[in-house]
Scaffold this active site. Structure first.
Site, PDB file in Angstrom:
ATOM      1  N   ASP A  53      12.200 -11.080  31.194  1.00  0.00           N
ATOM      2  CA  ASP A  53      12.018  -9.893  32.034  1.00  0.00           C
ATOM      3  C   ASP A  53      10.606  -9.835  32.569  1.00  0.00           C
ATOM      4  OD1 ASP A  53      14.088  -7.407  30.371  1.00  0.00           O
ATOM      5  OD2 ASP A  53      14.500  -9.373  31.203  1.00  0.00           O
ATOM      6  N   GLU A  76       8.390 -12.204  33.048  1.00  0.00           N
ATOM      7  CA  GLU A  76       8.145 -13.222  34.083  1.00  0.00           C
ATOM      8  C   GLU A  76       8.755 -12.756  35.408  1.00  0.00           C
ATOM      9  OE1 GLU A  76       6.775 -17.142  35.120  1.00  0.00           O
ATOM     10  OE2 GLU A  76       6.223 -15.532  33.783  1.00  0.00           O
ATOM     11  N   PHE A  77       9.963 -12.194  35.325  1.00  0.00           N
ATOM     12  CA  PHE A  77      10.641 -11.687  36.522  1.00  0.00           C
ATOM     13  C   PHE A  77       9.794 -10.584  37.154  1.00  0.00           C
ATOM     14  CE2 PHE A  77      14.170 -10.875  39.289  1.00  0.00           C
ATOM     15  CZ  PHE A  77      14.052  -9.527  39.587  1.00  0.00           C
ATOM     16  N   ASP A  78       9.355  -9.643  36.341  1.00  0.00           N
ATOM     17  CA  ASP A  78       8.584  -8.520  36.871  1.00  0.00           C
ATOM     18  C   ASP A  78       7.275  -8.989  37.492  1.00  0.00           C
ATOM     19  OD1 ASP A  78      10.528  -6.742  36.094  1.00  0.00           O
ATOM     20  OD2 ASP A  78       9.657  -6.412  34.121  1.00  0.00           O
ATOM     21  N   LEU A 134      14.672   1.765  37.578  1.00  0.00           N
ATOM     22  CA  LEU A 134      13.429   2.513  37.421  1.00  0.00           C
ATOM     23  C   LEU A 134      12.233   1.624  37.712  1.00  0.00           C
ATOM     24  CD1 LEU A 134      14.002   4.355  34.016  1.00  0.00           C
ATOM     25  CD2 LEU A 134      14.268   5.271  36.317  1.00  0.00           C
ATOM     26  N   ASP A 175      18.476  -1.684  25.411  1.00  0.00           N
ATOM     27  CA  ASP A 175      18.578  -2.986  26.061  1.00  0.00           C
ATOM     28  C   ASP A 175      20.033  -3.423  26.128  1.00  0.00           C
ATOM     29  OD1 ASP A 175      17.811  -5.244  27.306  1.00  0.00           O
ATOM     30  OD2 ASP A 175      17.034  -6.252  25.526  1.00  0.00           O
ATOM     31  N   ARG A 232      26.843  -1.248  37.315  1.00  0.00           N
ATOM     32  CA  ARG A 232      25.882  -1.016  38.376  1.00  0.00           C
ATOM     33  C   ARG A 232      26.183  -1.871  39.612  1.00  0.00           C
ATOM     34  NH1 ARG A 232      20.367   0.003  37.765  1.00  0.00           N
ATOM     35  NH2 ARG A 232      20.359  -1.076  35.786  1.00  0.00           N
ATOM     36  N   TYR A 260      22.278   8.715  29.282  1.00  0.00           N
ATOM     37  CA  TYR A 260      20.911   9.192  29.483  1.00  0.00           C
ATOM     38  C   TYR A 260      20.656   9.847  30.823  1.00  0.00           C
ATOM     39  CZ  TYR A 260      20.886   4.382  31.260  1.00  0.00           C
ATOM     40  OH  TYR A 260      21.201   3.220  31.893  1.00  0.00           O
ATOM     41  N   LYS A 294      10.476  10.541  31.627  1.00  0.00           N
ATOM     42  CA  LYS A 294      11.005  11.276  32.773  1.00  0.00           C
ATOM     43  C   LYS A 294      10.361  12.656  32.839  1.00  0.00           C
ATOM     44  CE  LYS A 294      15.447   9.075  32.000  1.00  0.00           C
ATOM     45  NZ  LYS A 294      16.730   9.188  31.304  1.00  0.00           N
ATOM     46  N   LYS A 316       7.664  -0.937  29.367  1.00  0.00           N
ATOM     47  CA  LYS A 316       8.337  -2.006  28.608  1.00  0.00           C
ATOM     48  C   LYS A 316       7.424  -2.610  27.557  1.00  0.00           C
ATOM     49  CE  LYS A 316      11.525  -4.410  30.852  1.00  0.00           C
ATOM     50  NZ  LYS A 316      12.215  -5.183  31.888  1.00  0.00           N
ATOM     51  N   CYS A 344      25.282 -40.755  20.607  1.00  0.00           N
ATOM     52  CA  CYS A 344      25.410 -39.796  19.514  1.00  0.00           C
ATOM     53  C   CYS A 344      24.434 -40.157  18.393  1.00  0.00           C
ATOM     54  CB  CYS A 344      26.842 -39.794  18.986  1.00  0.00           C
ATOM     55  SG  CYS A 344      27.046 -38.732  17.554  1.00  0.00           S
ATOM     56  N   CYS A 347      26.718 -41.317  15.226  1.00  0.00           N
ATOM     57  CA  CYS A 347      27.630 -42.459  15.191  1.00  0.00           C
ATOM     58  C   CYS A 347      27.360 -43.470  16.298  1.00  0.00           C
ATOM     59  CB  CYS A 347      29.085 -41.981  15.257  1.00  0.00           C
ATOM     60  SG  CYS A 347      29.547 -41.347  16.874  1.00  0.00           S
ATOM     61  N   CYS A 383      30.067 -35.846  22.017  1.00  0.00           N
ATOM     62  CA  CYS A 383      30.347 -37.162  21.456  1.00  0.00           C
ATOM     63  C   CYS A 383      31.871 -37.272  21.411  1.00  0.00           C
ATOM     64  CB  CYS A 383      29.773 -37.288  20.046  1.00  0.00           C
ATOM     65  SG  CYS A 383      30.464 -38.702  19.174  1.00  0.00           S
TER      66      CYS A 383
HETATM   67  S1  IVH Z   1      17.271   6.505  33.215  1.00  0.00           S
HETATM   68  C1  IVH Z   1      17.817   7.336  37.740  1.00  0.00           C
HETATM   69  N1  IVH Z   1      17.058   6.193  30.618  1.00  0.00           N
HETATM   70  O1  IVH Z   1      16.916   0.729  32.082  1.00  0.00           O
HETATM   71  C2  IVH Z   1      17.455   7.083  36.320  1.00  0.00           C
HETATM   72  N2  IVH Z   1      17.530   4.271  31.921  1.00  0.00           N
HETATM   73  O2  IVH Z   1      14.840  -0.218  33.983  1.00  0.00           O
HETATM   74  C3  IVH Z   1      18.426   6.239  35.607  1.00  0.00           C
HETATM   75  N3  IVH Z   1      17.885   2.235  30.580  1.00  0.00           N
HETATM   76  O3  IVH Z   1      18.636   1.318  35.089  1.00  0.00           O
HETATM   77  C4  IVH Z   1      17.922   5.483  34.460  1.00  0.00           C
HETATM   78  N4  IVH Z   1      17.588   3.155  28.622  1.00  0.00           N
HETATM   79  O4  IVH Z   1      19.964   0.553  32.901  1.00  0.00           O
HETATM   80  C5  IVH Z   1      17.273   5.583  31.797  1.00  0.00           C
HETATM   81  N5  IVH Z   1      16.909   6.103  28.297  1.00  0.00           N
HETATM   82  C6  IVH Z   1      17.130   5.499  29.475  1.00  0.00           C
HETATM   83  C7  IVH Z   1      17.427   4.119  29.556  1.00  0.00           C
HETATM   84  C8  IVH Z   1      17.614   3.542  30.803  1.00  0.00           C
HETATM   85  C9  IVH Z   1      17.881   2.041  29.269  1.00  0.00           C
HETATM   86  C10 IVH Z   1      18.142   1.163  31.554  1.00  0.00           C
HETATM   87  C11 IVH Z   1      18.992   1.561  32.719  1.00  0.00           C
HETATM   88  C12 IVH Z   1      18.035   1.589  33.883  1.00  0.00           C
HETATM   89  C13 IVH Z   1      17.024   0.571  33.481  1.00  0.00           C
HETATM   90  C14 IVH Z   1      15.710   0.833  34.157  1.00  0.00           C
END
Ligand code: IVH
Length: 683
Positions: free
Chosen positions: A36, A38-40, A86, A119, A138, A226, A289, A313, A407, A410, A425
């Site tokens: 993740d 590396e992707f970010d 997010l 996760d 999604r 959530y 949030k 993260k 192998c 063998c 094998c």
């Molecule tokens: S809120 C519009 N709350 O993480 C807000 N997301 O990187 C919707 N995730 O898309 C997301 N735990 O798949 C929210 N407590 C949590 C979460 C959560 C895991 C996932 C979710 C989200 C992604 C964001």
């Protein structure tokens, strides 16, 4: 255009393509090839280039899209409200900058909700008058897959709400698998010769896309909700919303808290970074949030995510160490698994000496050289993974790791089947670990359950020339066993242990083998280790064919006619019994007196359908398909796989294929409904 500009354009193009590919792997295949983080990092790099050179931005850039494409096998449905992701960060500064933006925007300090970031993978649930009517993945954020049938199997997600729920309710949450359940499932997969999942997240994501609902039901999924869509006026704050949906029966995690300042948020984050391993499931961060719905609405959204939330993260635990060598293990199916041997290093409190490399492609992608300094990560995985190489530290003249061609056990040349990532094998009859592995499987708990032969004893019998296949177990004698011994070394600790067969041991082994003769046919069938014939398939085969002879005589069509048995399994069964050595082994098993007949569990109810041949097709309302087939047999009828002139009735449910319908009409075979059938069997 200047060359400098051109190289930026090329860089943007390259990054865009690469990130789309990673999105596809992550969201659709559930099989990411980079971490993740590396992707970010790459995403941020692209974002910053795009900001400097907006003219080169791809209109479908992954910096705008939420990610991924939609798998075709499920119905694709548009989300009423897009399913956004997010904004996320790994740094404390960025978190504090988020707070600054928020407070500046609303002109006052705010209360946050702090939640664990589960996760798993996101799901959107729709309830109408308290009934679950839809569950969508999604997908690409705009459209998702309709996985309602599968979500209904998740125990913690209620089919019906209770209390003062609103008429329409859309909630979102995460589906995941507890670590223990995941480990248990993987053990079973390995025992069945199937590929284990890399981590709980992948295994949850893979499960929800399975087409067989009852297989999904067997996999232990769980969920936390959530996010509630709408109802801001009644609910007022996010945490109050979570309390309410919890009171209606929806699963909500208990560890959410309010924080009155960003410092308090930070305390929550550091607390859970330390404590996360005490949880029974994986989290990869904390979601922060703005708690007040009114303020959330004021803040609104950017093109891809809400301005009122951020995901912090956690760092994945990573360490760097030297790759000493690569060794190769041979499984009971002949599959070769490369394993990296590493200079021991401490990671997450355990000493890591090995890392899984999975297959040749992964070794190539990493461009591994012997002696390389490699990065080892342990996310949710049990076995750590090599995620990258520090090429700057590569020793001079280091040699590239070449996948073996023979192998290691063998010497037979390995093969790689088209479309498969693993090498095999092919010498199944003479390659020692394959033979021992098959016998280990035969005696395992869910098969013949000969536990007196556990703990490496099969290896000793094999080394002494007493076992070459599972049927040989039944000709072992007391004199052969008594007095055998061998010293075994524990590979991890180097500890030596003497295993010896005293009189008592020999007697126990023989007793265990004798007792296994009473083990039911379906477990024996499972114990043979036919590829793709796990416990469930073995049960189905045993109950349909009743005995080994009928199964061995079955054609492809007869096998495919069984619910949930597809071509892949059918071909594997046919190939297995086409082998002379296997038929001969079955004969020796028969002479030994094992169960080759299924126990009679079905009692005839009537002979209403005596001699009548049925083809069952489509989906039914009152009965399940298996249930209907059982009823046909209980009333004296017979199930056949495909329509021919010999068919007496086609029992058609909903969604029967048009080709079948046409064939039945052409041959003039009566097509009856579920109600007609009900009348037939009820007099
Ligand atoms: S809120 C519009 N709350 O993480 C807000 N997301 O990187 C919707 N995730 O898309 C997301 N735990 O798949 C929210 N407590 C949590 C979460 C959560 C895991 C996932 C979710 C989200 C992604 C964001």
């Amino acid at each position: 255009m200047t060359t400098a500009n051109e190289s930026v354009r090329e860089e943007i193009r390259k990054l865009t393509k690469e990130l789309k590919e990673h999105n596809y792997r992550y969201y659709v295949l559930a099989d990411p090839s980079i971490s993740d983080r590396e992707f970010d990092r790459k995403l941020k790099e692209l974002e910053s280039l795009e900001n400097q050179y907006p003219e080169f931005r791809d209109p479908n850039s992954p910096t705008i899209n939420v990610g991924g494409e939609v798998t075709k096998s499920f119905n694709t449905i548009r989300h009423d409200v897009p399913m956004l992701s997010l904004g996320n960060t790994y740094s404390r500064e960025e978190l504090f900058a988020f707070d600054e933006r928020v407070t500046r925007f609303v002109g006052q300090s705010v209360t946050y909700s702090c939640e664990l970031k589960f996760d798993g993978f996101a799901i959107g649930l729709k309830y109408k008058n308290g009934k679950l009517i839809q569950a969508l993945t999604r997908g690409d954020g705009i459209e998702g897959d309709d996985v309602t049938v599968n979500v209904r199997t998740i125990r913690s997600i209620p089919g019906t709400l209770h209390g003062d729920y609103p008429e329409d309710l859309d909630v979102r949450g995460e589906i995941f698998m507890h670590r223990k359940a995941f480990e248990k499932m993987n053990e079973e997969r390995i025992a069945n010769g199937e590929k284990p999942f890399a981590n709980p997240r992948n295994s949850a994501a893979g499960t929800i896309k399975i087409q067989e609902q009852d297989e999904v039901a067997r996999r232990p999924l769980d969920a936390f909700m959530y996010h509630v869509i709408g109802h801001e006026k009644e609910l007022q704050t996010h945490l109050h919303a979570l309390e309410k949906i919890h009171s209606w029966g929806l699963p909500v995690n208990e560890f959410s808290e309010t924080a009155n300042s960003i410092d308090e948020v930070w305390n929550f984050i550091t607390k859970w970074d330390k404590k996360r391993r005490e949880l029974s499931f994986d989290i990869d961060g904390v979601v922060v949030k703005v708690n007040d719905y009114h303020l959330q609405q004021e803040l609104g959204f950017t093109a891809k995510s809400p301005r009122w939330a951020i995901a912090y993260k956690f760092e994945t635990e990573r360490a760097s160490t030297r790759l000493l060598s690569v060794s190769y293990q041979v499984g009971r199916t002949g599959a070769i698994t490369p394993v990296a041997n590493l200079e021991p290093i401490l990671l997450l409190g355990t000493i890591v000496k090995r890392a899984s490399l999975h297959n040749e492609d992964i070794i190539r992608e990493l461009d591994l050289h012997t002696g390389d300094m490699v990065f080892v990560e342990k996310g949710g995985e049990i076995i750590p993974k090599i995620v990258g190489v520090d090429t700057n530290l590569r020793p001079e003249n280091a040699e590239v790791v070449q996948f073996i061609t023979k192998c290691p056990e063998c010497g037979t040349s390995l093969i790689r089947k088209e479309g498969e990532a693993a090498h095999y094998c092919p010498n199944e009859d003479h390659c020692p670990p394959q033979i021992k592995g098959r016998i280990e499987h035969f005696i395992s708990r869910k098969a013949m359950d000969i536990d007196s032969l556990g703990e490496g004893k099969i290896g000793i019998l094999y080394d002494n020339g007493l076992l070459r296949d599972s049927a040989d177990l039944y000709s072992l004698t007391f004199d052969q066993l008594n007095g055998l011994s061998k010293t075994i070394e524990n590979e991890e600790t180097g500890e030596q242990r003497l295993i010896s067969f005293r009189e008592k041991t020999a007697e126990k082994i023989l007793e265990g083998i004798e007792a296994s003769k009473a083990i039911p046919f379906n477990r024996l069938l499972y114990g043979l280790g036919i590829r793709f014939v796990g416990e469930t398939v073995a049960k189905k085969l045993a109950s349909r064919f009743k005995n080994m002879d009928a199964l061995m005589a079955a054609g492809r069509e007869d096998l495919i006619a069984i619910d949930e048995i597809g071509e892949r399994i059918a071909d594997s069964v046919i190939e297995y019994f086409a082998e002379e050595t296997h038929r001969e082994m079955v004969e020796r098993l028969r002479n030994a007196g094992v169960q080759l007949e299924a126990e009679e569990t079905q009692t005839a109810v009537s002979n209403e359908l005596e001699g009548k041949k049925f083809v069952v097709s489509g989906v039914f309302v009152k009965y399940g398909r298996d249930e209907i087939k059982d009823l046909i047999e209980k009333h004296g009828g017979q199930n056949i796989g495909s329509i021919s002139a010999k068919t007496d009735y086609v029992l058609a449910g909903d969604k029967m294929g048009p080709a079948k319908l046409e064939k039945a009409q052409k041959l003039g075979i009566p097509i009856i409904s579920e109600e007609d059938f009900d009348k037939m069997i009820n007099g």
